[in-house]
Design an enzyme around this catalytic site. Structure first.
Site, PDB file in Angstrom:
ATOM      1  N   GLU A 215     -46.492 -18.011 -44.234  1.00  0.00           N
ATOM      2  CA  GLU A 215     -46.028 -18.059 -45.610  1.00  0.00           C
ATOM      3  C   GLU A 215     -44.648 -17.434 -45.761  1.00  0.00           C
ATOM      4  O   GLU A 215     -44.274 -16.530 -45.024  1.00  0.00           O
ATOM      5  CB  GLU A 215     -47.039 -17.363 -46.519  1.00  0.00           C
ATOM      6  CG  GLU A 215     -48.306 -18.202 -46.600  1.00  0.00           C
ATOM      7  CD  GLU A 215     -49.297 -17.693 -47.626  1.00  0.00           C
ATOM      8  OE1 GLU A 215     -50.135 -18.485 -48.051  1.00  0.00           O
ATOM      9  OE2 GLU A 215     -49.228 -16.515 -47.991  1.00  0.00           O
TER      10      GLU A 215
ATOM     11  N   CYS B 146     -38.671 -13.471 -48.343  1.00  0.00           N
ATOM     12  CA  CYS B 146     -39.514 -12.719 -47.417  1.00  0.00           C
ATOM     13  C   CYS B 146     -39.982 -13.698 -46.325  1.00  0.00           C
ATOM     14  O   CYS B 146     -40.682 -14.660 -46.610  1.00  0.00           O
ATOM     15  CB  CYS B 146     -40.692 -12.142 -48.199  1.00  0.00           C
ATOM     16  SG  CYS B 146     -41.789 -11.181 -47.176  1.00  0.00           S
TER      17      CYS B 146
ATOM     18  N   CYS C 103     -50.792 -11.400 -36.499  1.00  0.00           N
ATOM     19  CA  CYS C 103     -50.146 -10.208 -35.942  1.00  0.00           C
ATOM     20  C   CYS C 103     -51.144  -9.466 -35.062  1.00  0.00           C
ATOM     21  O   CYS C 103     -52.324  -9.373 -35.403  1.00  0.00           O
ATOM     22  CB  CYS C 103     -49.651  -9.288 -37.054  1.00  0.00           C
ATOM     23  SG  CYS C 103     -48.781  -7.828 -36.424  1.00  0.00           S
TER      24      CYS C 103
ATOM     25  N   CYS D 187     -52.889  -3.262 -38.295  1.00  0.00           N
ATOM     26  CA  CYS D 187     -52.837  -2.142 -39.247  1.00  0.00           C
ATOM     27  C   CYS D 187     -54.049  -2.310 -40.176  1.00  0.00           C
ATOM     28  O   CYS D 187     -54.384  -3.425 -40.587  1.00  0.00           O
ATOM     29  CB  CYS D 187     -51.537  -2.159 -40.031  1.00  0.00           C
ATOM     30  SG  CYS D 187     -50.113  -1.984 -38.930  1.00  0.00           S
TER      31      CYS D 187
ATOM     32  N   CYS E 279     -53.905  -4.395 -43.684  1.00  0.00           N
ATOM     33  CA  CYS E 279     -53.043  -5.584 -43.756  1.00  0.00           C
ATOM     34  C   CYS E 279     -53.853  -6.842 -43.468  1.00  0.00           C
ATOM     35  O   CYS E 279     -54.521  -6.934 -42.436  1.00  0.00           O
ATOM     36  CB  CYS E 279     -51.909  -5.438 -42.748  1.00  0.00           C
ATOM     37  SG  CYS E 279     -50.899  -6.929 -42.606  1.00  0.00           S
TER      38      CYS E 279
ATOM     39  N   GLY F 197     -46.432 -10.969 -39.446  1.00  0.00           N
ATOM     40  CA  GLY F 197     -46.040 -10.679 -38.072  1.00  0.00           C
ATOM     41  C   GLY F 197     -45.162  -9.457 -37.923  1.00  0.00           C
ATOM     42  O   GLY F 197     -44.592  -8.954 -38.896  1.00  0.00           O
ATOM     43  N   GLU F 198     -45.077  -8.997 -36.691  1.00  0.00           N
ATOM     44  CA  GLU F 198     -44.222  -7.861 -36.364  1.00  0.00           C
ATOM     45  C   GLU F 198     -42.947  -8.410 -35.710  1.00  0.00           C
ATOM     46  O   GLU F 198     -42.978  -8.864 -34.561  1.00  0.00           O
ATOM     47  CB  GLU F 198     -44.977  -6.902 -35.416  1.00  0.00           C
ATOM     48  CG  GLU F 198     -44.116  -5.847 -34.750  1.00  0.00           C
ATOM     49  CD  GLU F 198     -43.217  -5.082 -35.709  1.00  0.00           C
ATOM     50  OE1 GLU F 198     -43.700  -4.518 -36.709  1.00  0.00           O
ATOM     51  OE2 GLU F 198     -41.988  -5.029 -35.455  1.00  0.00           O
TER      52      GLU F 198
ATOM     53  N   SER G 241     -38.158  -5.213 -41.072  1.00  0.00           N
ATOM     54  CA  SER G 241     -39.163  -4.168 -41.250  1.00  0.00           C
ATOM     55  C   SER G 241     -40.037  -4.119 -40.001  1.00  0.00           C
ATOM     56  O   SER G 241     -40.517  -5.153 -39.529  1.00  0.00           O
ATOM     57  CB  SER G 241     -40.034  -4.491 -42.466  1.00  0.00           C
ATOM     58  OG  SER G 241     -41.133  -3.603 -42.530  1.00  0.00           O
TER      59      SER G 241
ATOM     60  N   SER H 121     -42.225   1.062 -41.419  1.00  0.00           N
ATOM     61  CA  SER H 121     -43.507   1.206 -42.110  1.00  0.00           C
ATOM     62  C   SER H 121     -44.160   2.500 -41.678  1.00  0.00           C
ATOM     63  O   SER H 121     -44.835   2.558 -40.651  1.00  0.00           O
ATOM     64  CB  SER H 121     -44.407   0.012 -41.748  1.00  0.00           C
ATOM     65  OG  SER H 121     -43.847  -1.169 -42.255  1.00  0.00           O
ATOM     66  N   LEU H 122     -43.986   3.551 -42.476  1.00  0.00           N
ATOM     67  CA  LEU H 122     -44.495   4.867 -42.074  1.00  0.00           C
ATOM     68  C   LEU H 122     -45.940   5.055 -42.544  1.00  0.00           C
ATOM     69  O   LEU H 122     -46.829   5.311 -41.743  1.00  0.00           O
ATOM     70  CB  LEU H 122     -43.565   5.957 -42.626  1.00  0.00           C
ATOM     71  CG  LEU H 122     -43.729   7.328 -41.981  1.00  0.00           C
ATOM     72  CD1 LEU H 122     -43.431   7.287 -40.492  1.00  0.00           C
ATOM     73  CD2 LEU H 122     -42.816   8.353 -42.670  1.00  0.00           C
ATOM     74  N   HIS H 123     -46.154   5.009 -43.842  1.00  0.00           N
ATOM     75  CA  HIS H 123     -47.501   5.005 -44.446  1.00  0.00           C
ATOM     76  C   HIS H 123     -48.310   6.287 -44.304  1.00  0.00           C
ATOM     77  O   HIS H 123     -49.428   6.372 -44.849  1.00  0.00           O
ATOM     78  CB  HIS H 123     -48.356   3.835 -43.924  1.00  0.00           C
ATOM     79  CG  HIS H 123     -47.688   2.502 -44.020  1.00  0.00           C
ATOM     80  ND1 HIS H 123     -47.001   2.088 -45.132  1.00  0.00           N
ATOM     81  CD2 HIS H 123     -47.597   1.474 -43.124  1.00  0.00           C
ATOM     82  CE1 HIS H 123     -46.514   0.871 -44.922  1.00  0.00           C
ATOM     83  NE2 HIS H 123     -46.859   0.490 -43.720  1.00  0.00           N
TER      84      HIS H 123
ATOM     85  N   ASN I  72     -51.850  -3.654 -52.147  1.00  0.00           N
ATOM     86  CA  ASN I  72     -52.233  -4.954 -52.722  1.00  0.00           C
ATOM     87  C   ASN I  72     -53.575  -5.356 -52.132  1.00  0.00           C
ATOM     88  O   ASN I  72     -53.711  -5.455 -50.915  1.00  0.00           O
ATOM     89  CB  ASN I  72     -51.169  -6.008 -52.394  1.00  0.00           C
ATOM     90  CG  ASN I  72     -49.865  -5.701 -53.103  1.00  0.00           C
ATOM     91  OD1 ASN I  72     -49.835  -5.516 -54.314  1.00  0.00           O
ATOM     92  ND2 ASN I  72     -48.786  -5.591 -52.348  1.00  0.00           N
TER      93      ASN I  72
ATOM     94  N   CYS J  78     -46.900  -8.226 -50.864  1.00  0.00           N
ATOM     95  CA  CYS J  78     -46.934  -7.683 -49.505  1.00  0.00           C
ATOM     96  C   CYS J  78     -48.355  -7.549 -49.008  1.00  0.00           C
ATOM     97  O   CYS J  78     -49.204  -7.001 -49.703  1.00  0.00           O
ATOM     98  CB  CYS J  78     -46.418  -6.255 -49.493  1.00  0.00           C
ATOM     99  SG  CYS J  78     -44.710  -6.113 -49.621  1.00  0.00           S
TER     100      CYS J  78
HETATM  101  N1  SAH Z   1     -44.918  -6.164 -39.590  1.00  0.00           N
HETATM  102  C1  SAH Z   1     -43.873  -5.557 -40.304  1.00  0.00           C
HETATM  103  C2  SAH Z   1     -43.411  -6.328 -41.510  1.00  0.00           C
HETATM  104  C3  SAH Z   1     -44.425  -7.034 -42.381  1.00  0.00           C
HETATM  105  S1  SAH Z   1     -45.330  -6.234 -43.604  1.00  0.00           S
HETATM  106  C4  SAH Z   1     -44.258  -4.157 -40.715  1.00  0.00           C
HETATM  107  O1  SAH Z   1     -45.415  -3.805 -40.595  1.00  0.00           O
HETATM  108  O2  SAH Z   1     -43.365  -3.422 -41.103  1.00  0.00           O
HETATM  109  C5  SAH Z   1     -44.241  -5.609 -44.864  1.00  0.00           C
HETATM  110  C6  SAH Z   1     -44.744  -4.295 -45.451  1.00  0.00           C
HETATM  111  O3  SAH Z   1     -45.944  -4.473 -46.231  1.00  0.00           O
HETATM  112  C7  SAH Z   1     -45.093  -3.274 -44.377  1.00  0.00           C
HETATM  113  O4  SAH Z   1     -44.626  -2.002 -44.741  1.00  0.00           O
HETATM  114  C8  SAH Z   1     -46.604  -3.310 -44.391  1.00  0.00           C
HETATM  115  O5  SAH Z   1     -47.169  -2.158 -43.847  1.00  0.00           O
HETATM  116  C9  SAH Z   1     -46.901  -3.482 -45.861  1.00  0.00           C
HETATM  117  N2  SAH Z   1     -48.246  -3.973 -46.156  1.00  0.00           N
HETATM  118  C10 SAH Z   1     -49.074  -4.680 -45.351  1.00  0.00           C
HETATM  119  N3  SAH Z   1     -50.221  -4.953 -46.002  1.00  0.00           N
HETATM  120  C11 SAH Z   1     -50.124  -4.416 -47.238  1.00  0.00           C
HETATM  121  C12 SAH Z   1     -50.978  -4.399 -48.398  1.00  0.00           C
HETATM  122  N4  SAH Z   1     -52.148  -4.993 -48.379  1.00  0.00           N
HETATM  123  N5  SAH Z   1     -50.535  -3.765 -49.491  1.00  0.00           N
HETATM  124  C13 SAH Z   1     -49.329  -3.188 -49.519  1.00  0.00           C
HETATM  125  N6  SAH Z   1     -48.465  -3.195 -48.476  1.00  0.00           N
HETATM  126  C14 SAH Z   1     -48.854  -3.798 -47.343  1.00  0.00           C
HETATM  127 FE1  SF4 Z   2     -48.665  -6.542 -38.338  1.00  0.00          FE
HETATM  128 FE2  SF4 Z   2     -47.009  -5.407 -40.135  1.00  0.00          FE
HETATM  129 FE3  SF4 Z   2     -49.500  -6.230 -40.843  1.00  0.00          FE
HETATM  130 FE4  SF4 Z   2     -49.183  -4.095 -39.262  1.00  0.00          FE
HETATM  131  S1  SF4 Z   2     -48.503  -4.299 -41.412  1.00  0.00           S
HETATM  132  S2  SF4 Z   2     -50.675  -5.749 -38.961  1.00  0.00           S
HETATM  133  S3  SF4 Z   2     -47.417  -4.705 -38.023  1.00  0.00           S
HETATM  134  S4  SF4 Z   2     -47.821  -7.523 -40.151  1.00  0.00           S
END
Ligand code: SAH
Ligand code: SF4
Length: 383
Positions: free
Chosen positions: A104, A117, A124, A128, A131, A178-179, A210, A232-234, A311, A354
């Site tokens: 997408e 985006c 991926c 995580c 995600c 994807g990463e 990212s 993406s620290l989190h 989300n 996201c």
């Molecule tokens: N793979 C890369 C880029 C894609 S995701 C990465 O992980 O950085 C883009 C951003 O959305 C990342 O910071 C990811 O951690 C965050 N993200 C993934 N799933 C999410 C969700 N369900 N709600 C909010 N942010 C999310």
């Molecule tokens: Fe892959 Fe980014 Fe989702 Fe983590 S947040 S599973 S690296 S797409």
């Protein structure tokens, strides 16, 4: 022996998809054909300025060269399967790539800017915990043509190549599925085209990659690219981050932040900062003490912080924090002197936010495809 050589002589090698070639690769391609480098410039402009994918329409190439190219090359964007427009102006496309996978792409207009985006992989591998793309597992890397093709298709869908309509895409974020750093060469080739004046000419500050923290690849990126960086620290500590972002077990926070510093230091302009992305998960990483720990962790780190309220998607096991919890978290960081933005949810009505990407629509498609494959396999076994 005879039949083997017949097959070898009649089999056509696959045609090169010129859509995904960076300027250097395109020049190399024409060099190998015995043509001058200016042919590369002409073709880049046809594809990325004029939006033309029929080689026969590239009239300044001359008939003989066009005929030759048609045998060995093509300009083939991926295929749009569906397009959805949100009430807030966000537009989302589901795109089918060779082999049947879906990715997408989302365009988010915000005043004078419009951010695309872009996805880099089908699924991926990094898993995580919050995600939906991660839940899908990894299918394959996108080619450079499939990555830049998302930008090409977005512009085409607004009929905005050479139209005088101005830019329909002003910014690109590699934040789709994807990463990106695990598909290094193709992502770098596609980002080169985004920046290239003969293609899209977007400024390096307006293209953002990212990453969840693939440190060796980030170190390599510093040597070849000048795009903006988001990480993406989190979580403010390794124990929590390793639960949410499993790759942290391999490349912990200190290593990741050092690699980010090196990336910034390698840039030609001095005022760059890293965007720290922090997805807020209710009751998991959204408490004031997490914010205080984060503020301490990032002291002296050149960054701005982007908070992303979680989300939701089905069976995620996580909840979005309340508005109050988000404000409290934000306030602690602002009081500590950080520039902090909260990412607003866009395209909620079309599941374009996201981490929601693909989610249900592909899940259903993939499940039914897997189901069909299983039925076929069973039929073959019993038949
Ligand atoms: N793979 C890369 C880029 C894609 S995701 C990465 O992980 O950085 C883009 C951003 O959305 C990342 O910071 C990811 O951690 C965050 N993200 C993934 N799933 C999410 C969700 N369900 N709600 C909010 N942010 C999310
Ligand atoms: Fe892959 Fe980014 Fe989702 Fe983590 S947040 S599973 S690296 S797409």
């Amino acid at each position: 022996m005879g039949s083997t050589s017949t097959i070898a002589s009649t089999a056509q090698p696959p045609r090169v998809n010129l859509l995904g070639l960076s300027r250097r690769q395109m020049e190399q391609f024409f060099l190998e054909l015995g043509e001058k480098p200016f042919r590369a410039r002409q073709v880049l402009q046809w594809i990325h300025h004029a939006g033309v994918c029929e080689i026969e329409r590239m009239t300044n190439l001359g008939k003989a060269l066009r005929d030759r190219l048609q045998h060995i090359a093509e300009v083939r964007p991926p295929e749009i399967v569906s397009q959805h427009d949100s009430q807030d102006g966000t537009r989302k496309w589901a795109i089918r790539v060779d082999g049947g996978g879906l990715v997408e792409t989302v365009l988010i207009p915000e005043g004078a800017r419009a951010t695309l985006c872009v996805s880099s992989q089908v699924g991926c591998a990094l898993d995580c915990s919050f995600c939906s793309t991660g839940k899908q597992g990894f299918e394959r890397d996108l080619t450079a043509a499939e990555i830049i093709g998302q930008l090409w298709l977005a512009i085409k869908s607004y009929d905005a190549f050479c139209s005088g309509k101005g830019r329909v895409v002003t910014n690109v974020v590699m934040m789709g599925m994807g990463e990106p750093l695990l598909n290094f060469d193709n992502v770098v080739a596609a980002m080169d085209l985004m920046l290239e004046d003969l293609a899209y000419g977007i400024s390096k500050r307006r293209v953002t990659l990212s990453t969840s923290g693939v440190v060796p690849a980030l170190d390599r990126l510093a040597e070849v690219s000048e795009v903006s960086l988001a990480v993406s620290l989190h979580a403010p500590n390794d124990a929590l981050r390793s639960q949410l972002v499993p790759i942290n077990r391999k490349y912990p926070i200190a290593m990741l932040l050092q690699s980010c510093r090196n990336y910034i230091a390698a840039q030609s302009d001095s005022k760059r900062v890293v965007t720290v992305e922090y997805t807020l998960l209710a009751g998991v990483n959204d408490q004031p003490e997490h914010a205080r720990e984060l503020a301490a962790l990032l002291r002296d780190f050149p960054c701005k912080i982007n908070l992303i309220p979680f989300n939701t998607f089905p069976d995620s096991g996580y909840r979005r924090p309340s508005g109050n919890a988000v404000s409290r978290f934000w306030q602690v960081l602002v009081d500590a002197g950080y520039i902090v933005t909260v990412r607003t949810t866009r395209g909620d009505d079309i599941d374009a936010a996201c981490g929601q990407l693909v989610g249900q629509v592909v899940d259903r498609t993939r499940r039914s495809e897997r189901h069909r494959a299983a039925v076929q396999t069973r039929a073959m076994q019993t038949g």
